[in-house]
Design a protein around this motif. Structure first.
Motif, PDB file in Angstrom:
ATOM      1  N   SER A 172       0.828  -1.195   0.000  1.00 19.45           N
ATOM      2  CA  SER A 172       0.000   0.000   0.000  1.00 19.45           C
ATOM      3  C   SER A 172       0.867   1.251   0.000  1.00 19.45           C
ATOM      4  N   GLY A 173       0.549   2.190  -0.874  1.00 22.04           N
ATOM      5  CA  GLY A 173       1.299   3.435  -0.934  1.00 22.04           C
ATOM      6  C   GLY A 173       1.188   4.247   0.340  1.00 22.04           C
ATOM      7  N   GLU A 174       0.158   4.016   1.135  1.00 20.93           N
ATOM      8  CA  GLU A 174      -0.015   4.753   2.382  1.00 20.93           C
ATOM      9  C   GLU A 174       1.101   4.451   3.379  1.00 20.93           C
ATOM     10  N   GLU A 175       1.788   3.322   3.198  1.00 20.83           N
ATOM     11  CA  GLU A 175       2.879   2.959   4.098  1.00 20.83           C
ATOM     12  C   GLU A 175       4.182   3.673   3.741  1.00 20.83           C
ATOM     13  N   PHE A 176       4.180   4.374   2.593  1.00 25.90           N
ATOM     14  CA  PHE A 176       5.379   5.091   2.143  1.00 25.90           C
ATOM     15  C   PHE A 176       5.010   6.537   1.805  1.00 25.90           C
ATOM     16  N   PRO A 177       4.537   7.283   2.781  1.00 22.26           N
ATOM     17  CA  PRO A 177       4.018   8.623   2.494  1.00 22.26           C
ATOM     18  C   PRO A 177       5.067   9.605   1.984  1.00 22.26           C
ATOM     19  N   LYS A 178       6.336   9.376   2.307  1.00 18.40           N
ATOM     20  CA  LYS A 178       7.378  10.335   1.913  1.00 18.40           C
ATOM     21  C   LYS A 178       8.135   9.914   0.647  1.00 18.40           C
ATOM     22  N   LEU A 179       7.858   8.712   0.132  1.00 15.57           N
ATOM     23  CA  LEU A 179       8.645   8.184  -0.981  1.00 15.57           C
ATOM     24  C   LEU A 179       8.348   8.939  -2.272  1.00 15.57           C
ATOM     25  N   LYS A 180       9.417   9.377  -2.931  1.00 14.70           N
ATOM     26  CA  LYS A 180       9.291  10.124  -4.181  1.00 14.70           C
ATOM     27  C   LYS A 180       9.834   9.293  -5.332  1.00 14.70           C
ATOM     28  N   GLY A 181       8.994   8.988  -6.310  1.00 11.95           N
ATOM     29  CA  GLY A 181       9.449   8.360  -7.535  1.00 11.95           C
ATOM     30  C   GLY A 181       9.849   6.913  -7.390  1.00 11.95           C
ATOM     31  N   ALA A 182      10.929   6.537  -8.069  1.00  6.82           N
ATOM     32  CA  ALA A 182      11.387   5.152  -8.109  1.00  6.82           C
ATOM     33  C   ALA A 182      12.891   5.114  -7.890  1.00  6.82           C
ATOM     34  N   MET A 183      13.407   3.922  -7.634  1.00  7.32           N
ATOM     35  CA  MET A 183      14.857   3.747  -7.475  1.00  7.32           C
ATOM     36  C   MET A 183      15.202   2.316  -7.846  1.00  7.32           C
ATOM     37  N   THR A 184      16.474   2.117  -8.149  1.00  8.81           N
ATOM     38  CA  THR A 184      16.969   0.774  -8.421  1.00  8.81           C
ATOM     39  C   THR A 184      18.265   0.589  -7.640  1.00  8.81           C
ATOM     40  N   GLY A 185      18.813  -0.605  -7.688  1.00  2.62           N
ATOM     41  CA  GLY A 185      20.023  -0.930  -6.931  1.00  2.62           C
ATOM     42  C   GLY A 185      20.075  -2.423  -6.692  1.00  2.62           C
ATOM     43  N   PRO A 186      20.176  -2.884  -5.423  1.00  3.91           N
ATOM     44  CA  PRO A 186      20.111  -4.317  -5.148  1.00  3.91           C
ATOM     45  C   PRO A 186      18.766  -4.913  -5.560  1.00  3.91           C
ATOM     46  N   GLY A 187      17.756  -4.097  -5.602  1.00  7.05           N
ATOM     47  CA  GLY A 187      16.432  -4.422  -6.116  1.00  7.05           C
ATOM     48  C   GLY A 187      15.887  -3.160  -6.743  1.00  7.05           C
ATOM     49  N   TYR A 188      14.571  -3.032  -6.797  1.00  8.91           N
ATOM     50  CA  TYR A 188      14.020  -1.753  -7.227  1.00  8.91           C
ATOM     51  C   TYR A 188      12.699  -1.480  -6.523  1.00  8.91           C
ATOM     52  N   VAL A 189      12.389  -0.204  -6.407  1.00 10.54           N
ATOM     53  CA  VAL A 189      11.177   0.246  -5.737  1.00 10.54           C
ATOM     54  C   VAL A 189      10.453   1.202  -6.683  1.00 10.54           C
TER      55      VAL A 189
END
Length: 626
Positions: free
Chosen positions: A473-490
């Motif tokens: 649920s996006g509500e659990e990540f209220p401050k997250l902006k955009g996407a990222m990659t690395g060891p995995g991706y979000v």
């Protein structure tokens, strides 16, 4: 430092109103006028525009792009000719690319508007082949940003005219070496022409020995003479007898098996050329398998050397960026951080930037961020610093693929399985489960995705990987902006859910759901140690097919590649049956590059990448080892 690593921006100054190279101690063009020189030496010297008139296509190769005056003058001349060729490919080699500012600063007034068009697409100073499109794709400029000695061995084209326009042999002998002129001559078509202002005796002798009949004619301005020539070698190569594709495929019909990213890319590439395209897919709609993902991450794979994946992925990413201009609503290329796996990896990245390895990364290409900088960027504290891909980001993949295929105008047969192909009366015929004919066409491209394993022979080392992306649920990540990659991706897609992953599970040996979520949670915590994984509400999942070397399969289908039950060995025709598949999780990056490679192979146009990269993705690479 290797030849291909020596590329760097040109240092240009003003010398009495003329652009001057401090690198070579010479001006860029005749003091009597750059456009005048281009018209007299290169246009007239190659018998243009007469040579290209009423032809389907025309290819020009240039050694030394400089400030682009020769290209811009050629473009203007082509546009003004009512009997011009249907298409024009201009390929130019340049080791020291000018900046956008210098291109505008020193633009000749006679080609000022064309210069603005050029600058709008001008690429960063990054090694490789960069393609720019004009006049709805009828004019293609391919810039080989690399040393000429390297480029002259890696070209993938046949040309009709050659422009030799480096600085003088006394100032820059590398452009006029015998080995370079000999290499360039090997890509000439029979009766190809050349022109240059240079009349050096050793240059003319080397061109003659390379197969050109050369002569001196009246020069431009204060130069009383110049050199022109025609390619008439003593011994002709078999390739000289190639038949134009318009004669080989008079009805220009294409059959594509697969309606995912790769199949759609091929449909669009050939449809825009006027081909009649039929697409067949087992799914009920386009992008029904792995390509259906709501949001996908698009970026190239950076490295500290010029390895195959780095070069291929940035070539593919350049193609994707160019296509994104026509579908802006599906592309969110606002920047993507790639978070380091550990401190060792971050220190390695630091060395890349400190030592300019494998080349100096332009600011718009790749940046190094500290842990604090990347944390501010994404809204969460990270474990380590990151690489920032300024032009990368998210793509609404499924919607993008479906919209593209619809807009191509291709005839689509969905919910239809192809059980076999046969070559009959010069056409590929697709048959269904009951032996019924489904469609027929002169050329066939297989884009089977994960179904490749069902039709590939045992000699082809391909594995299907089950990938699962945990949905939170996006509500659990209220401050997250955009996407990222690395060891995995979000992925924070704006639809009030966050995707975390993804797993790589061998098909047929998938782990339990709980374990898949646990592994994805580990990937999240490696990047964002203070983030809470929370309760997963499900998966997005798909099957990704990839060869053992993790490079795609693009090009002609070699004998022995497909199982006998799908294509009979006697029907294996290398110049009419192609593959665009095996892309793993990089379908967005490689699909359209693959489509353009195949289109070039069919039509005889210049390829969009270098010869060694074509060899790296050739499906025959595995069979040659057996």
């Amino acid at each position: 430092m290797s030849e291909k690593e020596e590329i760097r921006p040109a240092q240009i100054t003003d010398q009495d109103g003329h652009p001057y190279s401090a690198e070579f101690g010479d001006i860029y063009a005749s003091r009597q006028g750059a456009v005048g020189q281009a018209l007299h030496v290169f246009i007239k010297g190659n018998n243009l525009p007469q040579a290209w008139q009423n032809r389907p296509g025309f290819v020009i190769l240039e050694n030394g792009f400089g400030l682009g005056t020769n290209f811009l003058t050629t473009l203007k001349t082509w546009r003004e000719d009512l009997n011009r060729s249907e298409s024009l490919h201009f390929v130019s080699i340049e080791k020291f690319p000018a900046s956008k500012e210098d291109l505008l600063r020193f633009a000749d007034p006679d080609v000022a508007s064309e210069t603005v068009e050029l600058v709008q697409q001008w690429p960063d100073c990054v090694p490789g082949v960069h393609r720019l499109y004009f006049d709805d794709g009828r004019v293609v400029l391919s810039l080989y940003f690399m040393d000429v000695a390297f480029a002259s061995k890696k070209l993938a084209l046949r040309y009709d005219a050659l422009y030799l326009d480096g600085f003088s042999p006394a100032k820059n002998d590398a452009m006029w070496k015998r080995s370079v002129l000999t290499s360039l001559s090997r890509f000439a078509k029979p009766e190809a022409t050349l022109a240059t202002w240079c009349v050096s005796s050793h240059v003319r002798e080397d061109l003659h020995n390379a197969g050109f009949e050369v002569q001196k004619v009246q020069g431009f301005g204060k130069k009383s003479q110049m050199t022109v020539g025609v390619y008439r070698p003593k011994f002709s190569h078999r390739r000289s007898q190639e038949v134009p594709y318009s004669e080989k495929y008079p009805d220009c019909s294409l059959l594509i098996i697969g309606a995912g990213m790769a199949g759609t890319a091929c449909a669009c590439e050939f449809a825009r050329r006027g081909w009649k395209v039929t697409v067949i897919d087992e799914g009920r709609v386009a992008a029904s398998a792995a390509s259906a993902i709501r949001y996908a991450i698009a970026h190239f794979q950076p490295a500290g050397d010029e390895n195959l994946l780095f070069r291929l992925s940035r070539a593919g990413f350049d193609v994707l960026k160019e296509i994104s201009r026509d579908f802006p609503e599906y592309f969110h290329l606002n920047g993507l951080p790639q978070i380091a796996r550990d401190e060792t990896e971050y220190k390695k990245w630091e060395r890349w930037f400190q030592n300019n390895k494998p080349f100096q990364f332009p600011h718009n290409f790749l940046r190094l961020l500290s842990r604090e900088e990347v944390s501010d960027l994404i809204g969460y504290g990270t474990s380590y610093g990151a690489l920032l891909h300024p032009a990368a980001g998210l793509v609404e993949a499924g919607r993008f693929v479906r919209e593209r295929l619809f807009s191509s105008g291709a005839l689509c047969l969905f919910n239809t399985r192809v059980s076999g192909l046969r070559r009959e009366e010069g056409k590929w015929v697709a048959y269904g489960n009951a032996g019924e004919e489904l469609a027929r066409a002169a050329v066939c491209i297989l884009c089977p995705g994960s179904s490749l394993l069902k039709i590939a022979s045992d000699n082809v080392p391909v594995t299907n990987w089950h990938g699962r992306l945990s949905l939170l649920s996006g509500e659990e990540f209220p401050k997250l902006k955009g996407a990222m990659t690395g060891p995995g991706y979000v992925i924070n897609d704006g639809d009030n859910w966050v995707g975390v992953g993804a797993t790589y599970e061998r098909e047929g040996a998938s782990m339990e759901e709980r374990e898949a979520h646990r592994q994805n949670a580990e990937k999240l915590h490696k990047m964002l140690p203070n983030a809470v994984f929370g309760t997963a509400i499900g998966f997005y999942e798909g099957i990704r097919s990839a060869p053992s070397d993790r490079l795609p399969l693009i090009g002609s289908v070699p004998p022995g590649f497909l199982i006998e039950g799908f294509v009979s060995e006697k029907d294996s025709v290398n110049d009419t049956l192609f593959l665009n598949t095996g892309m793993g999780s990089r379908g967005l990056i490689f699909s359209d590059l693959g489509a353009r490679i195949i289109a070039a192979q069919v039509t005889g146009e210049p390829y969009p990448i270098e010869k060694d990269l074509l060899d790296a993705v050739n499906p025959a690479r595995f069979l040659s080892r057996t």
